[in-house]
Design an enzyme around this catalytic site. Structure first.
Site, PDB file in Angstrom:
ATOM      1  N   SER A  18      -7.650  -3.088   5.561  1.00  0.00           N
ATOM      2  CA  SER A  18      -6.311  -2.539   5.800  1.00  0.00           C
ATOM      3  C   SER A  18      -6.190  -1.657   7.032  1.00  0.00           C
ATOM      4  O   SER A  18      -5.081  -1.281   7.407  1.00  0.00           O
ATOM      5  CB  SER A  18      -5.845  -1.755   4.582  1.00  0.00           C
ATOM      6  OG  SER A  18      -5.507  -2.673   3.588  1.00  0.00           O
ATOM      7  N   LYS A  41      -3.891  -2.921   9.584  1.00  0.00           N
ATOM      8  CA  LYS A  41      -2.435  -2.749   9.482  1.00  0.00           C
ATOM      9  C   LYS A  41      -1.905  -1.852  10.612  1.00  0.00           C
ATOM     10  O   LYS A  41      -0.745  -1.956  11.004  1.00  0.00           O
ATOM     11  CB  LYS A  41      -2.075  -2.168   8.106  1.00  0.00           C
ATOM     12  CG  LYS A  41      -2.330  -3.170   6.972  1.00  0.00           C
ATOM     13  CD  LYS A  41      -2.219  -2.548   5.588  1.00  0.00           C
ATOM     14  CE  LYS A  41      -2.512  -3.596   4.512  1.00  0.00           C
ATOM     15  NZ  LYS A  41      -2.689  -3.043   3.163  1.00  0.00           N
ATOM     16  N   TYR A  99      -2.044 -12.570   7.630  1.00  0.00           N
ATOM     17  CA  TYR A  99      -2.439 -11.304   6.987  1.00  0.00           C
ATOM     18  C   TYR A  99      -3.914 -11.321   6.572  1.00  0.00           C
ATOM     19  O   TYR A  99      -4.662 -10.376   6.829  1.00  0.00           O
ATOM     20  CB  TYR A  99      -1.523 -11.044   5.777  1.00  0.00           C
ATOM     21  CG  TYR A  99      -1.948  -9.854   4.970  1.00  0.00           C
ATOM     22  CD1 TYR A  99      -1.787  -8.563   5.456  1.00  0.00           C
ATOM     23  CD2 TYR A  99      -2.568 -10.016   3.722  1.00  0.00           C
ATOM     24  CE1 TYR A  99      -2.211  -7.471   4.727  1.00  0.00           C
ATOM     25  CE2 TYR A  99      -2.990  -8.923   2.994  1.00  0.00           C
ATOM     26  CZ  TYR A  99      -2.816  -7.655   3.492  1.00  0.00           C
ATOM     27  OH  TYR A  99      -3.258  -6.567   2.774  1.00  0.00           O
ATOM     28  N   TYR A 149      -2.692   4.998   0.816  1.00  0.00           N
ATOM     29  CA  TYR A 149      -2.016   4.576  -0.419  1.00  0.00           C
ATOM     30  C   TYR A 149      -1.646   5.787  -1.262  1.00  0.00           C
ATOM     31  O   TYR A 149      -1.174   6.791  -0.735  1.00  0.00           O
ATOM     32  CB  TYR A 149      -2.896   3.592  -1.210  1.00  0.00           C
ATOM     33  CG  TYR A 149      -3.395   2.463  -0.353  1.00  0.00           C
ATOM     34  CD1 TYR A 149      -2.487   1.588   0.236  1.00  0.00           C
ATOM     35  CD2 TYR A 149      -4.745   2.277  -0.107  1.00  0.00           C
ATOM     36  CE1 TYR A 149      -2.927   0.548   1.024  1.00  0.00           C
ATOM     37  CE2 TYR A 149      -5.187   1.237   0.676  1.00  0.00           C
ATOM     38  CZ  TYR A 149      -4.275   0.382   1.248  1.00  0.00           C
ATOM     39  OH  TYR A 149      -4.709  -0.635   2.031  1.00  0.00           O
ATOM     40  N   VAL A 153     -10.287  -1.247   2.314  1.00  0.00           N
ATOM     41  CA  VAL A 153     -11.068  -1.433   1.097  1.00  0.00           C
ATOM     42  C   VAL A 153     -12.521  -1.821   1.415  1.00  0.00           C
ATOM     43  O   VAL A 153     -13.384  -1.768   0.534  1.00  0.00           O
ATOM     44  CB  VAL A 153     -10.315  -2.446   0.182  1.00  0.00           C
ATOM     45  CG1 VAL A 153     -10.542  -3.867   0.636  1.00  0.00           C
ATOM     46  CG2 VAL A 153     -10.659  -2.274  -1.261  1.00  0.00           C
TER      47      VAL A 153
HETATM   48  N1  GLU Z   1      -7.361  -7.555   1.908  1.00  0.00           N
HETATM   49  C1  GLU Z   1      -7.026  -6.511   1.014  1.00  0.00           C
HETATM   50  C2  GLU Z   1      -5.816  -6.943   0.220  1.00  0.00           C
HETATM   51  O1  GLU Z   1      -4.837  -7.285   0.797  1.00  0.00           O
HETATM   52  C3  GLU Z   1      -6.761  -5.266   1.808  1.00  0.00           C
HETATM   53  C4  GLU Z   1      -6.630  -4.085   0.948  1.00  0.00           C
HETATM   54  C5  GLU Z   1      -7.160  -2.808   1.574  1.00  0.00           C
HETATM   55  O2  GLU Z   1      -7.933  -2.773   2.518  1.00  0.00           O
HETATM   56  O3  GLU Z   1      -6.782  -1.776   1.038  1.00  0.00           O
HETATM   57  O4  GLU Z   1      -5.858  -6.977  -0.977  1.00  0.00           O
END
Ligand code: GLU
Length: 318
Positions: free
Chosen positions: A64, A67, A191, A243, A261
């Site tokens: 993430s 992003k 994505y 988050y 993650v």
């Molecule tokens: N590829 C993970 C998902 O979309 C990314 C989540 C993350 O890094 O928090 O579920």
């Protein structure tokens, strides 16, 4: 100025005791296979000096953290129109939560939760074909880091694709509200590939320099984003980058940061440093346990926090 090299080495040493305490993401085999005790840290200063320790040159799945780069590209493509389709509020929910989308009519709370990042991917597809968009993203990140060896880990991308039911649900749900405009498979293809970017702490800290340097890439002197946009991206990282653990991260570090993650965190001390840490063991909110602690230690030792008066000037005049 404290001896930053020693601080960074001491942090890496201390984190040996903490790294194994977190829980490694296990939703795909490629992530589940990573040893929890890994830890790396890289600090790139405004003058270009870099301090590293531990596994700072080991590539990991940035997940993430991508992003941030995708948002930067999408803002470059459509400008502030983006905010008609994505909000700017912390969600207080897990990264993959679907609950708010119903009451908020398919407009995700912010670009750093999965739903928001999926809309950002859809926006990028308004400009590029899927393959081209993946290539552009890779080129962009390589240019930011000044490193052409960065790649996408296809095994991770495949794993995301094979297990991404929730992301598919999010995308389809938003499509029903008209906030996803391209075929869901194409949007998620982009994505999943951006999540599968593999980078080391060193490469990540280098790639984050534009957010430390008022939007400029220090290698080329060229503007990546305007100073105002860099401030805004940093503000979103501070408020939404972890988050439902964003408040806790801000409380502990006082720095804009984006977690993934895979156990990485990119943190920015504006005007001072771009910092990346990696330790795959996660805390209960899905953010790197030792990575967060390491950043907390770094801030305690250096005083780098956006809430420290005169942060930039103090360092510049050392
Ligand atoms: N590829 C993970 C998902 O979309 C990314 C989540 C993350 O890094 O928090 O579920």
């Amino acid at each position: 100025m404290p001896d930053l090299g020693a601080i960074v080495r001491d942090i890496a040493e201390e984190m040996r005791e903490h790294a194994y305490k977190g829980k490694v993401a296990d939703y795909i085999p490629a992530l589940a296979a990573i040893a929890p005790e890994r830890f790396g840290i890289a600090v790139v200063m405004a003058d270009g000096t870099c301090h590293m320790a531990g596994d700072a040159q080991q590539a990991f799945s940035i997940q993430s953290i991508s992003k941030v780069f995708a948002l930067t590209m999408a803002l470059g493509a459509v400008g502030d129109q983006l905010w008609q389709r994505v909000g700017r509020e912390p969600s207080g929910s897990a990264f993959n939560s679907i609950v708010q989308l119903e009451s908020e009519h398919g407009i995700p709370r912010n670009p750093f939760i999965n739903a928001g990042a999926i809309v950002v991917s859809d926006i990028l597809l308004g400009r590029y074909e899927p393959r081209e968009a993946i290539g552009e993203m890779l080129r962009f990140v390589r240019a930011l880091a000044g490193d052409d060896s960065i790649v996408i880990d296809e095994e991770v991308a495949r794993g995301e694709q094979e297990t991404g039911y929730r992301n598919m649900a999010l995308a389809n749900y938003m499509r029903a509200f008209g906030n996803i405009r391209h075929p869901v498979e194409k949007v998620l293809g982009l994505y999943f590939h951006q999540c599968a970017l593999a980078m080391s702490c060193q490469q990540l800290a280098m790639a984050g320099r534009y957010l430390m340097a008022r939007g400029r890439n220090p290698d080329t002197g060229r503007s990546v984003v305007s100073p105002q946009r860099a401030r805004r991206i940093n503000a979103l990282m501070l408020t939404c980058g972890h988050y439902d653990g964003s408040g806790e991260f801000a409380f502990r570090t006082g720095l804009p940061g984006k977690s993934g993650v895979g156990g990485g965190i990119l943190a920015i001390a504006p005007g001072v440093a771009s910092i990346a840490v990696w330790s795959p063991g996660l805390n209960e909110r899905g953010n790197s346990l030792a990575g967060t602690l390491a950043l907390e230690r770094l801030v305690q030792a250096t005083g780098w926090s956006v809430f420290e008066p005169g942060l930039g000037q103090a360092i510049a005049s050392e």
